[in-house]
Design an enzyme around this catalytic site. Structure first.
Site, PDB file in Angstrom:
ATOM      1  N   LYS A  79      10.249  48.730 -63.569  1.00  0.00           N
ATOM      2  CA  LYS A  79      10.228  49.557 -62.586  1.00  0.00           C
ATOM      3  C   LYS A  79       9.602  51.042 -62.788  1.00  0.00           C
ATOM      4  CE  LYS A  79      13.504  51.396 -58.988  1.00  0.00           C
ATOM      5  NZ  LYS A  79      14.946  51.305 -58.690  1.00  0.00           N
ATOM      6  N   SER A 154      15.683  50.312 -53.737  1.00  0.00           N
ATOM      7  CA  SER A 154      14.529  50.930 -54.209  1.00  0.00           C
ATOM      8  C   SER A 154      13.568  50.011 -55.330  1.00  0.00           C
ATOM      9  CB  SER A 154      14.715  52.109 -54.698  1.00  0.00           C
ATOM     10  OG  SER A 154      15.446  51.943 -56.026  1.00  0.00           O
ATOM     11  N   SER A 178      20.219  49.100 -55.689  1.00  0.00           N
ATOM     12  CA  SER A 178      18.620  48.965 -55.679  1.00  0.00           C
ATOM     13  C   SER A 178      18.082  47.635 -56.523  1.00  0.00           C
ATOM     14  CB  SER A 178      18.067  50.361 -56.143  1.00  0.00           C
ATOM     15  OG  SER A 178      17.796  51.225 -55.318  1.00  0.00           O
TER      16      SER A 178
HETATM   17  N1  GLN Z   1      19.670  53.000 -51.313  1.00  0.00           N
HETATM   18  C1  GLN Z   1      20.614  53.594 -52.006  1.00  0.00           C
HETATM   19  C2  GLN Z   1      19.942  55.140 -52.019  1.00  0.00           C
HETATM   20  O1  GLN Z   1      19.129  55.426 -51.174  1.00  0.00           O
HETATM   21  C3  GLN Z   1      20.730  53.020 -53.501  1.00  0.00           C
HETATM   22  C4  GLN Z   1      19.495  53.314 -54.139  1.00  0.00           C
HETATM   23  C5  GLN Z   1      19.486  52.957 -55.691  1.00  0.00           C
HETATM   24  O2  GLN Z   1      20.279  52.022 -55.965  1.00  0.00           O
HETATM   25  N2  GLN Z   1      18.688  53.485 -56.541  1.00  0.00           N
HETATM   26  O3  GLN Z   1      20.307  55.980 -52.599  1.00  0.00           O
END
Ligand code: GLN
Length: 489
Positions: A79, A154, A178
């Site tokens: 990532k 994400s 994410s």
């Molecule tokens: N969707 C969650 C957020 O927007 C988690 C994102 C993540 O785990 N990086 O913060």
């Protein structure tokens, strides 16, 4: 043999070890696959084909000399919020465009030392803030099961790449879901380790008390192989656990007789897509048939997880993102500035996307004088209550099971207009992150549109082996993981 890009890591290792394939052939197969499908999917932000082939050649030479390593010659993706020496690392943000880290994150150093080959960097929501990869400053990634839909986020680029054979495995980061949510939406395995199990050194920080890196893979055996390499104490990250990393491979047994699995009623509430509920309940019955016992548990503070997370995470983000000011890293606004404040304001105003700006505003507000006690401090207290729910439940059960995501992959654009709708995509993955405990998402079926559904299993802190054990047993009994998308529609 199936197409090389379709192999699991352990299948590829077997083939490499007995000389049936070379790492160069394997890496070339992945690069060909990327060439064939990534124009459509856009899972990668950066590709490093020359370096990958060079590393593959070096791996083949080592093998010819009789050497081996846990991931020797295995092509993976990272990532793009994970620092890679000499390879651009943007975190999906314009503000870091062109930034080339002078060092590798600890997990990257470990993966390379274990022989892994880096194919490139995958797309993500800007600074990992989002659940669909649509908040990437560059372009959205598409779901290989239906390209009109999101891959989740994400770590959407990582999940899509693994699902479609653009990498044998990928690393994502999970602050509130994410890794697990995109794994569920793309039909792959995703692991959030215990907070502090893997080093955060070299991750682009989002919310430091929540961030963890974790693997996305085709099956549970591969997830265990990857975590084995990534986990462990790091003097560069004072929050890593000193406990030795157990041998996860010995946990991979199909016998789960007597295992007690907690089913929280709070995870089968309103908002759960009926197809998702059906698949998850069927998965739980598989455990019963295997001799495990299902036990009702209660996690009474579940309803507060969303508001708690959306105070704690933005608060930490507002502090972490203060460093992007146009002075040291990446983007700087053009023009003449009267004051340093003007430089900051224009750089940050133009360099950050709308979701990131929203988080900074929310976080700075929650931390500000007069509101700190009412919001941030209160959220910290509720976080302790949420952790207490899990501690209490785990006195009576070994694992806690439920859906990973309330819904299957949604359409591009469906949730971007309403931030709350996007936040709700992580309703089942936030609590474990707040509690610091590990959880895995694994494929457990498909909805009526043929989209994958994910089952989530959570374990007490540092009990990843227990989680792998149950996940492996389920996988052996079902084979959902063998289904591959055929890039449709
Ligand atoms: N969707 C969650 C957020 O927007 C988690 C994102 C993540 O785990 N990086 O913060």
């Amino acid at each position: 043999m199936s197409d090389l890009y379709d192999l699991t890591i352990h299948e590829a290792l077997d083939a490499l070890r007995c000389g049936d394939i070379t790492s160069v052939a394997l890496t070339q197969a992945m690069l060909d696959r990327i060439l064939a499908v990534d124009n459509t999917l856009q899972a990668y932000l950066t590709l490093t084909p020359e370096a990958a082939l060079e590393q593959a050649e070096a791996a083949d030479v080592l093998r010819a000399e009789g050497r081996d390593a846990p991931l020797l010659g295995i092509p993976i993706a990272l990532k793009d919020n994970i620092s890679t020496q000499g390879i651009e690392t943007t975190a999906g943000s314009k503000i870091l465009e062109g930034y080339v880290p002078p060092f590798d994150a600890t997990i990257v150093r470990k993966l390379k030392a274990a022989g892994a080959i880096i194919l490139g960097k995958t797309n993500l929501d800007e600074f990992a803030m989002g659940s669909s990869t649509e908040h990437s400053a560059f372009f959205p990634t598409r779901n290989p099961w239906d390209v009109t839909r999101v891959p989740g986020g994400s770590s959407g680029g990582s999940a899509a790449a693994v699902a479609v054979g653009e990498a044998l495995a990928a690393v994502g980061t999970d602050t509130g879901g994410s890794v697990r949510q995109p794994a569920a939406l793309c039909g792959v395995v995703g692991v959030r380790p215990t907070y502090g199990r893997c080093s955060r050194y070299g991750l682009v920080a989002f919310a430091s008390s929540l961030d963890q890196a974790g693997p996305l893979t085709r099956d549970v055996t591969d997830a265990a192989l990857m975590l084995q390499v990534m986990a462990g104490h790091d003097p560069q990250d004072g929050t890593t656990w000193p406990e030795p990393v157990p041998d996860y491979s010995v946990a991979l047994s199909p016998d789960v007789r007597g295992l007690r699995i907690g089913i929280p009623r709070e995870y089968f509430a309103e908002g759960l897509q009926p197809d998702v509920e059906r698949s998850v309940r069927e998965a739980l019955q598989v455990f019963v048939e295997l001799g495990a016992e299902l036990v009702d548990v209660h996690l009474p503070h579940t309803d507060y997880a969303l508001s708690t997370y959306y105070l704690v995470a933005p608060a930490e983000a507002s502090a972490n993102l203060a460093r992007f000011d146009g002075v040291r890293y990446g983007y700087r606004a053009e023009g003449h500035f009267e004051t340093i404040g003007d430089l900051y304001e224009q750089t940050r105003g133009a360099g950050f996307g709308p979701e990131v700006l929203r988080r900074i505003m929310l976080g700075a507000y929650a931390l500000s004088a007069g509101y700190y006690d009412a919001y941030y401090l209160k959220a910290q207290k509720v976080r302790t209550l949420i952790k207490g729910d899990f501690d209490a439940a785990f006195t009576n059960v070994d694992l806690i099971a439920g859906p990973t995501s309330p819904v299957t992959a949604f359409h591009l654009g469906e949730r971007t207009a309403d931030p709350l709708q996007m936040y709700l995509a992580d309703i089942f993955t936030l609590s474990q992150a707040l509690a610091g405990i590990p959880a895995i998402s694994l494929p457990c079926g498909f909805d009526a549109d043929g989209l994958p559904v994910g089952l989530q299993l959570a374990a007490p802190a540092l009990q990843e082996a227990r989680m792998f054990h149950a996940a492996f047993a389920y996988e052996q009994a079902t084979k959902w993981w063998m289904q591959r998308p055929s890039i449709s529609k």
